[in-house]
Structures are given as structure tokens and as C-alpha cells.
Scaffold this motif. Structure first.
Motif, PDB file in Angstrom:
ATOM      1  N   PHE A   1       0.823  -1.211   0.000  1.00  0.00           N
ATOM      2  CA  PHE A   1       0.000   0.000   0.000  1.00  0.00           C
ATOM      3  C   PHE A   1       0.854   1.256   0.000  1.00  0.00           C
ATOM      4  O   PHE A   1       0.524   2.238  -0.646  1.00  0.00           O
ATOM      5  CB  PHE A   1      -0.914   0.037   1.221  1.00  0.00           C
ATOM      6  CG  PHE A   1      -2.091  -0.887   1.142  1.00  0.00           C
ATOM      7  CD1 PHE A   1      -2.781  -1.059  -0.049  1.00  0.00           C
ATOM      8  CD2 PHE A   1      -2.512  -1.584   2.261  1.00  0.00           C
ATOM      9  CE1 PHE A   1      -3.869  -1.903  -0.112  1.00  0.00           C
ATOM     10  CE2 PHE A   1      -3.601  -2.437   2.201  1.00  0.00           C
ATOM     11  CZ  PHE A   1      -4.282  -2.594   1.005  1.00  0.00           C
ATOM     12  N   ASN A   2       1.901   1.278   0.784  1.00  0.00           N
ATOM     13  CA  ASN A   2       2.731   2.482   0.867  1.00  0.00           C
ATOM     14  C   ASN A   2       4.153   2.121   1.290  1.00  0.00           C
ATOM     15  O   ASN A   2       4.460   2.009   2.466  1.00  0.00           O
ATOM     16  CB  ASN A   2       2.122   3.485   1.849  1.00  0.00           C
ATOM     17  CG  ASN A   2       2.823   4.827   1.785  1.00  0.00           C
ATOM     18  OD1 ASN A   2       3.934   4.943   1.258  1.00  0.00           O
ATOM     19  ND2 ASN A   2       2.195   5.850   2.319  1.00  0.00           N
TER      20      ASN A   2
ATOM     21  N   LYS B   1     -24.690  11.068 -12.372  1.00  0.00           N
ATOM     22  CA  LYS B   1     -24.728  12.523 -12.496  1.00  0.00           C
ATOM     23  C   LYS B   1     -25.941  12.957 -13.299  1.00  0.00           C
ATOM     24  O   LYS B   1     -26.634  13.913 -12.948  1.00  0.00           O
ATOM     25  CB  LYS B   1     -23.449  13.025 -13.172  1.00  0.00           C
ATOM     26  CG  LYS B   1     -22.473  13.622 -12.194  1.00  0.00           C
ATOM     27  CD  LYS B   1     -21.389  14.379 -12.934  1.00  0.00           C
ATOM     28  CE  LYS B   1     -20.347  14.895 -11.958  1.00  0.00           C
ATOM     29  NZ  LYS B   1     -19.125  15.276 -12.639  1.00  0.00           N
TER      30      LYS B   1
ATOM     31  N   GLN C   1     -28.987  15.320 -12.202  1.00  0.00           N
ATOM     32  CA  GLN C   1     -29.374  16.545 -12.909  1.00  0.00           C
ATOM     33  C   GLN C   1     -30.853  16.535 -13.247  1.00  0.00           C
ATOM     34  O   GLN C   1     -31.544  17.519 -13.084  1.00  0.00           O
ATOM     35  CB  GLN C   1     -28.558  16.674 -14.203  1.00  0.00           C
ATOM     36  CG  GLN C   1     -27.223  17.324 -13.948  1.00  0.00           C
ATOM     37  CD  GLN C   1     -26.431  17.526 -15.219  1.00  0.00           C
ATOM     38  OE1 GLN C   1     -27.000  17.494 -16.304  1.00  0.00           O
ATOM     39  NE2 GLN C   1     -25.155  17.743 -15.079  1.00  0.00           N
TER      40      GLN C   1
ATOM     41  N   LEU D   1     -17.808  22.249 -10.307  1.00  0.00           N
ATOM     42  CA  LEU D   1     -17.286  20.903 -10.086  1.00  0.00           C
ATOM     43  C   LEU D   1     -18.286  20.038  -9.347  1.00  0.00           C
ATOM     44  O   LEU D   1     -18.279  18.826  -9.449  1.00  0.00           O
ATOM     45  CB  LEU D   1     -15.978  20.961  -9.289  1.00  0.00           C
ATOM     46  CG  LEU D   1     -14.784  21.505 -10.056  1.00  0.00           C
ATOM     47  CD1 LEU D   1     -13.617  21.757  -9.118  1.00  0.00           C
ATOM     48  CD2 LEU D   1     -14.363  20.550 -11.157  1.00  0.00           C
TER      49      LEU D   1
ATOM     50  N   ARG E   1     -22.639  20.040  -7.899  1.00  0.00           N
ATOM     51  CA  ARG E   1     -23.917  20.701  -8.056  1.00  0.00           C
ATOM     52  C   ARG E   1     -24.582  20.826  -6.699  1.00  0.00           C
ATOM     53  O   ARG E   1     -24.593  19.885  -5.914  1.00  0.00           O
ATOM     54  CB  ARG E   1     -24.824  19.867  -8.980  1.00  0.00           C
ATOM     55  CG  ARG E   1     -24.275  19.745 -10.378  1.00  0.00           C
ATOM     56  CD  ARG E   1     -24.884  20.758 -11.317  1.00  0.00           C
ATOM     57  NE  ARG E   1     -26.295  20.514 -11.528  1.00  0.00           N
ATOM     58  CZ  ARG E   1     -27.137  21.451 -11.951  1.00  0.00           C
ATOM     59  NH1 ARG E   1     -26.706  22.681 -12.154  1.00  0.00           N
ATOM     60  NH2 ARG E   1     -28.390  21.154 -12.155  1.00  0.00           N
TER      61      ARG E   1
ATOM     62  N   HIS F   1     -22.880  24.099 -14.723  1.00  0.00           N
ATOM     63  CA  HIS F   1     -22.831  22.639 -14.710  1.00  0.00           C
ATOM     64  C   HIS F   1     -21.416  22.109 -14.689  1.00  0.00           C
ATOM     65  O   HIS F   1     -21.174  20.990 -14.278  1.00  0.00           O
ATOM     66  CB  HIS F   1     -23.546  22.074 -15.941  1.00  0.00           C
ATOM     67  CG  HIS F   1     -24.997  22.416 -15.979  1.00  0.00           C
ATOM     68  ND1 HIS F   1     -25.934  21.675 -15.327  1.00  0.00           N
ATOM     69  CD2 HIS F   1     -25.649  23.445 -16.566  1.00  0.00           C
ATOM     70  CE1 HIS F   1     -27.127  22.224 -15.515  1.00  0.00           C
ATOM     71  NE2 HIS F   1     -26.978  23.291 -16.265  1.00  0.00           N
TER      72      HIS F   1
ATOM     73  N   HIS G   1       0.875  11.842   3.678  1.00  0.00           N
ATOM     74  CA  HIS G   1       0.368  10.900   2.692  1.00  0.00           C
ATOM     75  C   HIS G   1       1.454   9.925   2.285  1.00  0.00           C
ATOM     76  O   HIS G   1       1.258   8.740   2.217  1.00  0.00           O
ATOM     77  CB  HIS G   1      -0.088  11.633   1.426  1.00  0.00           C
ATOM     78  CG  HIS G   1      -1.234  12.542   1.665  1.00  0.00           C
ATOM     79  ND1 HIS G   1      -2.228  12.730   0.745  1.00  0.00           N
ATOM     80  CD2 HIS G   1      -1.562  13.311   2.718  1.00  0.00           C
ATOM     81  CE1 HIS G   1      -3.101  13.581   1.223  1.00  0.00           C
ATOM     82  NE2 HIS G   1      -2.718  13.950   2.412  1.00  0.00           N
TER      83      HIS G   1
ATOM     84  N   LYS H   1      -4.737   2.898   3.229  1.00  0.00           N
ATOM     85  CA  LYS H   1      -5.738   1.836   3.160  1.00  0.00           C
ATOM     86  C   LYS H   1      -5.771   1.000   4.427  1.00  0.00           C
ATOM     87  O   LYS H   1      -6.594   0.112   4.551  1.00  0.00           O
ATOM     88  CB  LYS H   1      -5.487   0.958   1.934  1.00  0.00           C
ATOM     89  CG  LYS H   1      -5.734   1.729   0.656  1.00  0.00           C
ATOM     90  CD  LYS H   1      -5.972   0.814  -0.514  1.00  0.00           C
ATOM     91  CE  LYS H   1      -6.439   1.638  -1.698  1.00  0.00           C
ATOM     92  NZ  LYS H   1      -6.398   0.874  -2.935  1.00  0.00           N
TER      93      LYS H   1
ATOM     94  N   GLU I   1      -9.763   7.895   4.902  1.00  0.00           N
ATOM     95  CA  GLU I   1     -11.055   8.581   4.847  1.00  0.00           C
ATOM     96  C   GLU I   1     -11.221   9.587   5.971  1.00  0.00           C
ATOM     97  O   GLU I   1     -12.311  10.105   6.189  1.00  0.00           O
ATOM     98  CB  GLU I   1     -12.186   7.535   4.913  1.00  0.00           C
ATOM     99  CG  GLU I   1     -12.245   6.664   3.671  1.00  0.00           C
ATOM    100  CD  GLU I   1     -13.037   5.389   3.888  1.00  0.00           C
ATOM    101  OE1 GLU I   1     -13.721   5.261   4.917  1.00  0.00           O
ATOM    102  OE2 GLU I   1     -12.966   4.507   3.008  1.00  0.00           O
TER     103      GLU I   1
END
Lengths: 371, 502
Positions: A240-241, A363, A367, B55, B57, B73, B344, B351, B401
Motif C-alpha cells: 500500500f505504501n 450525475k 441533474q 465541479l 452541483r 454545470h 500521505h 488503506k 477517509e
């Protein structure tokens, strides 16, 4: 997490459907009925008990090479060399299976062990080249495949290894053979058994070997190795890293070489199972047999997950085996099945495309709702 | 509704599956102003600007540009409304020159052949009129980050933007460059452009913004004139409660010398000697700040001290024991901790779960035969999660996350859990919001008071002056000054950054 698994499954199923569609289109334009071909394919896999057993037997080498590719992949390495490691494992199995005399309970495990060591050394070479000299494992394993192939052919020139008047090695001794029920099938009780249990007898006609169980066991062990052991934790961290792993003191180079060695051992075991269970010998190879390369596809379709690999090897071996029936009954060219498999792998390999399409659909829906 | 409003966002609401990112937000950008959008990480400011730039909505709400209701949009719609955005992470093509990057997508050509002359003239005109000095013919890979930022600005100006959205523009700049950047912004607005700056740096807002909108947890807290407030008031608005008193760092008397770098030389990735004979002592119970403009050898020193880069000569003593070229694991076992500069890349395995990340160093404690006791690992992580206020408080949560602040807390928890004697903290608060940053600083001060020796690498002057005992300035791979923090002013530090030490 769950959502990701769902998308993955959808991706996979769509890839498989697209693969079959592509195969169908080729069939159609070559003047065959795709639906009949599909029916024959299905019957060719599930039509009789022994077909199913045959598919399982043929899946064995793929499970092992698939696991081999997967373990390396978890460490962030791409092992193209399962092919060569498989060849070495097979060669060692043929040699040790013939030249060493041991009782069966010792002989079989001993052959396994030797093949695994052979494969591990061969995979480990690529690992050390990568770790010490930074040589890309993709390149080195491809080249090592050829070294394996020609070593096999070279050794098969020598008397003592080469069986006289043949292009192959001596057959492994009976103490090293792993087919089940072989003796039963030549015994006197076989004929009455056939009458009484036609279904089981039909299944037994396929040469079922211990290989199937060893392969399942190997998948379970690899699963635990990756999920539960220290080594598995280190392998995943490096995969992973790599940078963070090095920073935190995980011996990155050792882990990389080690995972390629494990990878090689698994492919080597695959070669061993194939020799002891099916071929009983190794022969001169004009070209690569492709077990290792199929392993890459199997690992890819199985998402490098041991359980997934069991299923995808069965799938892979199934369509290969079923295709024989299609070919026999309809006279279709074998290339069609390879196109189908190729298309499946192609679409599995680009799940990115699917995710994009799904995102676009979502998307557009959003919309529509907004307007 | 008057013509003086460049952008008016009314009742913007955006819900993500797990969070309400924007909750009925109203926001007005006046023509010709610099408007700062202030908030903690995850407060919803970037989401709001992504909505304006097309980018994302909005679920509901309206957007007006120069008094006209519009629907945006995608970024192309935004550009045709003369709205341009510079992202935090630049989107430039390194093998292309400055001009080529700027004209990309808006190439001037004749029958398919690029008209570089015309494009060049346009770029040079723009850069002269706004003070955005760049060499139009250098390659992106050769110019500094500050220059790259100018290229990004030029690009959106070239595309005709009147309304500029800048996401965390100063995060990558040195103090001197930030001052220049402020001047450029001023020039832009005096020529009629309107600018939105997303930031969480309070001082810069006071220095160059006209008005400021504070966002917290998806809601607007207040919009006010910058001349009416001070940094302290802004900070408490931003985090939603009164800011704790500034991190207190008692300037206690440091103990004996703990770590000593002696005449260290080290090469960078390209083989240039980046560290040229650095000698530094860090004492127990002190924070020594190593500062300077980025790229003067700090990274190499950090990596040498983490055991991932070999020093080419010199020696490193920990309690008078030679530890130069120890492996990362040996360093950890002899009591060194390392908070890497890039979370990072070097700090975390995204993960992996929180527990797995915390155990990256200590996983050997959980070995049982060939197996690793993940249950014990999770169990131990739970108490660290509590001690270090990590959110979400779930050892099984994937670190990738989580918010930047919580990711940093995971690293801090991992590094500080064993009470290390020596800690290298590289830019430990970079990219963190005020709350998380002060938490991190507090932890470092606590470690110091416990008796640890800390080498803090940072170019955040406020941070350095607040918590460091002594400050060393590095320039061109050499230490040009080491002074007690109380003897230095911001101005002296600024001069030091430029390589001038009296």
C-alpha cells in the motif's frame, strides 16, 4: 466498503457478460448460433458429474499460479514469472518423484517441498534483483521465464533424466502419484460399483487427485497469511505504501524479496501438483504452456483475493473445458473461446472505465432530479 | 440586488451521504474586493467554491453572477462566466514551458500552427500589468512553487477570468513570498478583478483581505469587514468556541545535550550536496526549531534523522552514542520518534485502519508465533484514540477517509506513545486547521516538558516563535544562525530566510 464490493461485483459481472457478447458476435459472424454454443458450453461444464470434476482438476494449476500472482501483487509487485516458477516446480517434481525412493507418506510431501523450494529460489532471484539493484520485477521475471523453459529443455537431453526414446522425463514413481481412486478403478469391485452408483462412478472417471484439496488448502493458507500473520501485515503495508513502511522501520527490501519467493513457492507447488496428479512427467516445451500467464488473469478476475481466485480459476478452467464440447459438437474454432476470455480480462482490467460510466449515469440522474 | 455584487450565492445546500456540507449558505462577493473564506478543514468552504466553479452541483439554492441568475454545470460554464479557480494542488504540465501551460486549451493558432508570438505577447502583457513576474520560457519542472502559482494565476487571467477563486494559495509559500503574493492580489482587485481566497490562516486574512466570511460545520457564522476584527475573534468564530489560551511554552532551562549532529553532509535525490556540514545540538527539554525557506536541506536532514537517507559524512550522537546510518527500526528502538513532513507519502498507509497505522512501529509487540494479534492491536488503539482525541473513534476506520487533522493525530499517537527521548517533527501542523494545529503544538510542548529533545522543522513563524526555545536558520544547506527564540524578531527571521544573518 460494502458499496465498493458491490461496484466490483457489478464490474465483474458486466465484464463477463461483455466477454460472452464479444465471443457471441464472433460466432455469429462466423455462421454459428451463439445461443447453441452457450448451451453446449454450459452442458460441457455441468452436463455430467465427471465434467465438473475435470474442470476442478484442470483448475488446480491456475489456483496456485493465481495465488502466486496475488501474493506478489499485495506487496506491490507484478509477478509475470509464475510461468517460469511453475516450470521449475514441475521439473523438480519430475526429478524428485523419480530419483528419490521414499514411502508414499513421505515421498509426496517431500516432492511438494522440493518444488516449492525450487520455485521460491527462482522467484527469490527476481526479488533480490529488485531489492538490491532496483531491477524491475516485470522485466526480470519475463526473462527468467525463458531461462526456466530452456533449463527444462536442456536437462531433458541427459540420459538418466530423459526417458529413452521419448521427449520426456521418466514418469514419477507410484509413491509420488497423487491421483485418488486409481487403484479402485482397476480393481474387481469397480464394475459392480459402476452399476450401482452410476453418478458417482461417472464422476470418478475423471482423474481426481489430491491436487484439488491441496489447492483449496493453499488458498485458505494464503488467506490467513495475508490477513492474520505478521508477514501478511508487512506485505500489505509495503504494497500500500512503500515509503511509509520504510519510514516506520519495516524491512521493505526483505519483504519484497520474500513475497516474490513465496510467490515462486506457490507457482512451484502448482507445477508439482500438475506433474504428480496429471502428467506424471515433464516434456520438452516448444512454447510456454501458459499456466503462469493464465494465473495473472485469474488473479485479476479474482481481485487478488484467495476465495475469489478459487472461483475465478474454476470459471477459467470451466470455459476452457466447456469450449472443447462446443468445438466438438458445433465445429467452432478454439480462437473464439480465447477471444471471449481475452475480452473478459480486458474489461476486468479497466474497471476504471465502468466506474466512469456509472458516475456519468448517476450525475445525469441527479441533474434530471434537480431540474 | 445591485451591480456591485460579482457573485451572490443564496441558500446553497449540499448534502453528501454522511454529512451536510453546506447548509443554507448565503455568500456575496462584491466587485473589486478580496474576500476571504475562512473555516476549519471540513467546514464546507471548498465544497461551496466547487459548486460555484461547476465541479459539484448544489442540491438547492441559487447562484447569481453580476446580478444574473445562472446555472453552472461544469468548469467550462464557469469560465464563460469569467470565473476561474486555482486549486490547492497545481495542475501544470511539468515538461511544458510556462507559455505552453498558460495557452493550453486556449491556443492561438493559424491553420493549426501555434502562434507562439501572439500568445507570448499576451502572457507578457498580463504578467507586467499585475506584477506576476515569470520567465515565460522556463519549464515548469525548473521553477519554484511560488512561480508555479503565478503561472496558475496567469492561466486563469489569460482565459479571461474576472472572478478568481484561490484555494489555500499561501500553503506552499514562504513568509517573504506570502507578502509578495498579497501585493499581487491587491493589484488584481484594483484593476477590477474580484478575488475569493479560501484559507485558514488568520494572519493573512487580516493582512490582505477586505471582507471575510467565516464558515463552520457547513453554516455561515458571520460575514464581516476585516478592519473590524482581530485574529483572536476570527479564530473563536471559526472553531465555534473561545480559543484556548495560546499554547503556553515555558521557557524552562534545558537539560543536558541529548542529540548532536556533527558536521553532517548529505546528498539530495539528484546527487547534489544538499546538506553541507550541519552541526547542531538538541538538549533534553527543549524545542529547537530548524527553519528556512523550503528546499535548503531541511528535507535531507529530516530523512537522515529518520534513517531513510544516508549521510555522506559526519556523525550523529544520541547520548554520546553514534547512531549515524542506523536503520529506522534501530532508531526507533533507541528512543527516536519521527513525525514525517508528508503524511500521505511517508507517514501513513491510507488503506490501513487506524489501529494498523498506529501499530506500524510497534507491531512486533503483537506477534504471537506467525500470527499478529489484531484484536489486541485494536484494543490498544482504542485507548490511544481516546488519549489523542482521534475522530472518528473507531480503530477499524480507514485512515485515508479521515480529515487531515485526525490523520496527523494518528501519527502523533504512534510516535509519542512510547515516550521517545528525541523527536523530529517536520511541519507537524501544515495544512491543519487552528484547533488541530494547537492540539499538535500542545502535545509537542508536553513532550518537551516531560524532558524530550525536539527538533521542529517548520517555516511557520508564528509556530516557531510560540513554542521553540531556540531557533536555527538553515540556508543553502548550512546553519547560518542559532539563537534563543526570545532574542529574535519576525523581521530578523525573515532576513535569515534570505540568507542574511548579522
Amino acid at each position: 466498503m460494502k458499496k465498493r464490493n458491490l461496484t466490483r461485483t457489478i464490474t465483474l459481472v458486466s465484464a463477463i457478460l461483455l466477454g460472452f457478447t464479444a465471443g457471441g458476435i464472433f460466432l455469429f459472424f462466423s455462421g454459428y448460433s451463439p445461443l447453441r454454443a452457450l448451451e453446449k458450453l454450459f452442458l460441457g461444464i455441468f452436463g455430467r458429474p465427471r465434467y465438473v470434476i475435470w474442470v476442478m482438476v484442470r483448475a488446480v494449476p491456475l489456483v496456485l499460479t493465481g495465488l502466486s500472482v496475488a501474493v506478489a501483487y499485495k506487496a506491490g509487485l507484478f509477478n509475470i514469472g509464475a510461468e517460469g516458477q511453475f516450470i521449475i516446480g514441475a521439473l523438480v517434481a519430475a526429478l524428485v518423484g523419480y530419483h528419490v525412493r521414499l514411502p508414499m507418506v513421505l515421498h509426496i510431501p517431500f516432492v511438494f517441498l522440493c518444488s516449492m523450494i525450487g520455485g521460491a529460489v527462482f522467484g527469490g532471484i527476481a526479488g533480490i534483483l529488485k531489492a538490491r539493484y532496483g531491477i524491475q520485477e516485470v522485466i526480470s521475471t519475463i526473462l527468467l521465464n525463458w531461462i526456466a523453459l530452456y533449463s527444462n529443455n536442456f536437462l531433458l537431453k541427459f540420459p538418466g533424466i530423459k526417458r529413452p526414446d521419448s521427449e520426456a522425463s521418466f514418469q514419477v514413481r507410484e509413491t509420488a502419484q497423487i491421483d485418488l481412486f486409481a487403484r479402485f478403478k482397476t480393481s474387481d469391485s469397480w464394475i459392480p460399483f459402476q452399476m450401482e452408483n452410476p453418478a458417482i462412478a461417472d464422476a470418478l472417471k475423471a482423474s481426481l487427485s489430491m491436487g484439488v484439496f491441496v489447492a483449496i488448502l493453499a488458498a485458505i493458507i494464503v488467506h490467513y497469511l495475508l490477513k492474520r500473520t505478521t508477514l501478511g501485515y508487512q506485505i500489505r503495508a509495503v504494497g500500500f505504501n512503500e515509503n511509509a513502511s520504510r519510514y516506520q522501520g519495516i524491512p521493505v527490501n526483505w519483504i519484497k524479496s520474500g513475497s516474490l519467493a513465496i510467490s515462486g513457492a506457490l507457482a512451484g507447488l502448482g507445477g508439482s501438483l500438475h506433474v504428480l496428479g496429471v502428467t506424471k512427467e515433464v516434456s520438452r516445451l516448444a512454447i510456454m504452456e501458459g499456466f503462469g500467464f493464465d494465473g495473472i488473469s485469474v488473479a485479476l478476475i479474482g481481485a487478488s483475493n484467495p476465495l475469489g481466485i478459487l472461483l475465478s480459476s474454476f470459471f477459467f478452467s470451466g470455459i476452457r473445458y466447456g469450449a472443447v464440447s462446443v468445438q466438438r459438437d458445433l465445429g467452432t474454432p478454439t480462437e473464439i473461446i480465447n477471444i471471449t476470455i481475452g475480452t473478459i480480462v480486458f474489461f476486468v482490467a479497466i474497471p476504471y472505465l465502468f466506474e466512469r460510466i456509472m458516475l456519468a449515469i448517476k450525475k445525469r440522474k441527479e441533474q434530471k432530479n434537480a431540474n | 440586488m445591485t451591480e456591485t455584487d460579482a457573485v451572490k450565492l443564496t441558500n446553497i445546500t449540499k448534502r453528501f451521504p454522511s454529512v451536510l456540507a453546506n447548509d443554507n449558505i448565503n455568500f456575496v462577493l462584491k466587485k473589486g474586493e478580496i474576500h476571504a473564506l475562512l473555516g476549519e478543514n471540513g467546514a464546507g468552504k471548498t465544497t461551496l467554491m466547487n459548486i460555484l466553479y461547476g465541479l459539484q452541483r448544489a442540491d438547492s439554492g441559487t447562484i447569481e453572477v453580476y446580478g444574473r441568475p445562472v446555472s453552472i454545470h461544469n468548469p467550462n460554464d464557469a469560465l464563460s462566466l469569467k470565473i476561474g479557480m486555482v486549486h490547492q494542488h497545481f495542475m501544470l504540465f511539468e515538461p511544458f514551458t510556462v507559455i505552453e501551460n498558460i495557452m493550453l486549451g486556449r491556443e492561438i493558432h493559424q491553420c493549426g500552427v501555434l502562434d507562439r508570438k501572439k500568445a507570448r505577447k499576451k502572457v507578457v502583457d498580463l504578467s507586467e500589468s499585475f506584477g506576476l513576474t515569470v520567465d515565460p520560457d522556463s519549464y515548469i519542472s525548473e521553477i519554484s512553487v511560488a512561480m508555479q502559482q503565478r503561472v496558475e494565476l496567469l492561466r486563469i487571467l489569460y482565459q479571461g477570468a474576472d472572478i478568481l477563486i484561490l484555494d489555500e494559495p499561501t500553503a506552499v509559500l514562504s513568509p517573504q513570498e506570502i507578502v509578495e503574493f498579497g501585493a499581487i492580489l491587491r493589484k488584481l482587485v484594483t484593476s477590477g478583478k474580484s478575488v475569493i481566497v479560501i484559507t485558514h490562516k488568520l494572519k493573512e486574512i487580516i493582512d490582505f483581505a477586505d471582507r471575510c466570511t467565516v464558515v463552520s460545520r457547513g453554516k455561515v457564522v458571520n460575514t464581516l469587514s476585516v478592519s473590524d476584527v482581530d485574529a483572536h475573534a476570527l479564530a473563536s468564530m471559526m472553531i465555534g468556541h473561545e480559543l484556548q489560551a495560546q499554547v503556553q511554552s515555558h521557557k524552562n532551562a534545558p537539560g543536558p545535550r541529548l542529540l548532536s549532529l556533527q558536521n553532517i553532509y548529505a546528498e539530495d535525490d539528484r546527487g547534489h550536496t544538499a546538506v553541507q556540514g550541519v552541526t547542531l545540538d538538541v538538549h533534553a527539554g527543549e524545542i529547537l526549531a530548524l527553519t528556512g525557506v523550503d528546499g535548503n536541506g531541511q528535507r535531507e536532514i529530516i530523512e537522515v534523522l529518520a534513517g531513510v537517507r544516508k549521510a555522506s559524512s559526519g556523525s550523529i550522537l544520541l547520548r554520546d552514542q553514534e547512531i549515524q546510518n542506523y536503520s529506522p527500526r534501530m532508531l526507533y528502538e533507541s528512543g527516536c520518534a519521527n513525525i514525517p513532513e508528508d503524511r500521505h507519502k511517508d507517514g501513513l498507509v491510507f488503506k490501513f485502519t487506524v489501529a494498523e497505522n498506529i501499530a506500524l512501529r510497534t507491531y512486533r509487540n503483537y506477534v504471537e508465533g506467525p500470527f499478529l494479534r489484531f484484536d489486541k492491536m485494536n484494543h490498544d488503539a482504542v485507548s490511544l484514540i481516546q488519549d489523542f482525541n482521534i475522530y472518528p473513534a473507531d480503530p477499524m476506520h480507514a485512515v485515508g477517509e479521515m480529515s487531515g487533522g485526525n490523520q496527523q493525530k494518528v501519527i502523533i499517537a504512534r510516535e509519542l506513545v512510547d515516550n521517545p527521548e528525541f523527536i523530529v517533527a517536520a511541519h507537524p501542523t501544515r495544512g491543519l486547521d487552528v484547533g488541530a494545529a494547537s492540539y499538535v503544538q500542545q502535545s509537542l510542548v508536553q513532550e518537551k516538558e516531560r524532558g524530550a529533545a525536539i527538533l521542529l522543522i517548520s517555516f511557520d513563524l508564528d509556530e516557531i516563535l510560540q513554542i521553540a526555545n531556540r531557533i536555527a536558520i538553515i540556508y543553502n544547506g548550512k546553519i547560518i544562525a542559532v539563537k534563543s527564540a526570545s532574542d529574535l524578531t519576525r523581521e530578523q527571521l525573515g532576513l535569515g530566510f534570505a540568507g542574511i544573518a548579522e
